[in-house]
Structures are given as structure tokens and as C-alpha cells.
Design a protein around this motif. Structure first.
Motif, PDB file in Angstrom:
ATOM      1  N   UNK A  91      65.315  16.963  -3.350  1.00 22.16           N
ATOM      2  CA  UNK A  91      65.261  16.132  -2.146  1.00 22.16           C
ATOM      3  C   UNK A  91      66.603  15.447  -1.996  1.00 22.16           C
ATOM      4  N   UNK A  92      67.246  15.707  -0.856  1.00 21.27           N
ATOM      5  CA  UNK A  92      68.580  15.155  -0.587  1.00 21.27           C
ATOM      6  C   UNK A  92      69.545  15.429  -1.737  1.00 21.27           C
ATOM      7  N   UNK A  93      69.462  16.631  -2.286  1.00 21.03           N
ATOM      8  CA  UNK A  93      70.368  17.039  -3.352  1.00 21.03           C
ATOM      9  C   UNK A  93      70.024  16.485  -4.724  1.00 21.03           C
ATOM     10  N   UNK A  94      68.952  15.727  -4.814  1.00 19.69           N
ATOM     11  CA  UNK A  94      68.566  15.127  -6.095  1.00 19.69           C
ATOM     12  C   UNK A  94      67.318  15.816  -6.625  1.00 19.69           C
ATOM     13  N   UNK A  95      67.268  16.024  -7.916  1.00 12.33           N
ATOM     14  CA  UNK A  95      66.157  16.719  -8.562  1.00 12.33           C
ATOM     15  C   UNK A  95      65.126  15.699  -9.061  1.00 12.33           C
ATOM     16  N   UNK A  96      63.860  15.933  -8.695  1.00  9.69           N
ATOM     17  CA  UNK A  96      62.745  15.080  -9.114  1.00  9.69           C
ATOM     18  C   UNK A  96      61.673  15.966  -9.740  1.00  9.69           C
ATOM     19  N   UNK A  97      60.963  15.426 -10.738  1.00 11.75           N
ATOM     20  CA  UNK A  97      59.893  16.213 -11.349  1.00 11.75           C
ATOM     21  C   UNK A  97      58.784  16.463 -10.331  1.00 11.75           C
ATOM     22  N   UNK A  98      58.327  17.695 -10.267  1.00 10.05           N
ATOM     23  CA  UNK A  98      57.270  18.086  -9.336  1.00 10.05           C
ATOM     24  C   UNK A  98      55.905  17.643  -9.856  1.00 10.05           C
ATOM     25  N   UNK A  99      54.995  17.467  -8.930  1.00  7.53           N
ATOM     26  CA  UNK A  99      53.603  17.189  -9.260  1.00  7.53           C
ATOM     27  C   UNK A  99      53.014  18.400  -9.987  1.00  7.53           C
ATOM     28  N   UNK A 100      52.144  18.138 -10.935  1.00 10.25           N
ATOM     29  CA  UNK A 100      51.466  19.200 -11.688  1.00 10.25           C
ATOM     30  C   UNK A 100      50.700  20.098 -10.714  1.00 10.25           C
ATOM     31  N   UNK A 101      51.038  21.382 -10.637  1.00 13.88           N
ATOM     32  CA  UNK A 101      50.380  22.270  -9.675  1.00 13.88           C
ATOM     33  C   UNK A 101      48.930  22.599 -10.026  1.00 13.88           C
TER      34      UNK A 101
END
Length: 103
Positions: free
Chosen positions: A15-25
Motif C-alpha cells: 500500500x503506497x509502496x509500503x509492505x504490510x502483513x496480510x490478513x490470514x487468508x
């Protein structure tokens, strides 16, 4: 709203070039929606507490944000390092704790 870009392994969103941990699928859709709803309510409460300059309410709301983020797999032990049982236990316990706060 468009889905955010994911890394090839699906573990992070960009998001906006920044990496964030994704929600558990693996979280069931209805549970995930409930956790996101509780997360957003807690975030709104953080803002309200800040505007009211209520430090205790802010601490309580931030604790709920943390509970929701951990339950969603976005904080704490990475969901890809947990067994299916551990993942299920994480989101069930988080939801129960958040529901107790709502009561």
C-alpha cells in the motif's frame, strides 16, 4: 474498493509502496468481516479518545486494536508459521476477547 497488491507469496500487501502483513487468508469470511468491523470500531474509539484527551479510553481502545490485529494475523506470530489449529485458536480467542469488550 480494489484489493491491494499482494507479494507473490501472499504474505504481505503493498500500500503506497509500503509492505504490510496480510490478513490470514484461512479466516472464514464472516469471522474476518466481524474482526475487521471490531478493528474499525476500536480505531474510531482511539480517535475519539484522542480528541477528548482521555488517556484511559485511548489505552483501552489501542488494546482492542492490538487484539483485532493479532486475531487477523497482521501482528504477533506470522500466520504462515502457525499450524491450522493455532491459527484457528488465534482468531477465535481474539474474537472472544473483543466480544467481551463489546459487552
Amino acid at each position: 474498493m480494489a484489493e491491494p497488491e499482494h507479494t507473490p507469496d501472499g504474505r504481505f500487501v503493498i500500500i503506497n509502496g509500503r509492505r504490510w502483513r496480510a490478513t490470514d487468508p484461512e479466516i472464514p469470511p464472516e469471522t474476518s468481516a466481524r474482526l475487521r468491523s471490531l478493528l474499525m470500531a476500536a480505531r474510531r474509539d482511539v480517535g475519539a479518545a484522542l480528541r477528548a484527551e482521555d488517556a484511559e479510553a485511548e489505552r483501552e481502545a489501542r488494546a482492542r486494536v492490538q487484539l483485532a490485529k493479532v486475531a487477523l494475523g497482521e501482528r504477533g506470530t506470522p500466520w504462515w508459521e502457525q499450524t491450522a489449529g493455532q491459527r484457528r485458536q488465534r482468531w477465535q480467542e481474539g474474537l472472544e476477547a473483543l466480544d467481551r469488550h463489546d459487552a
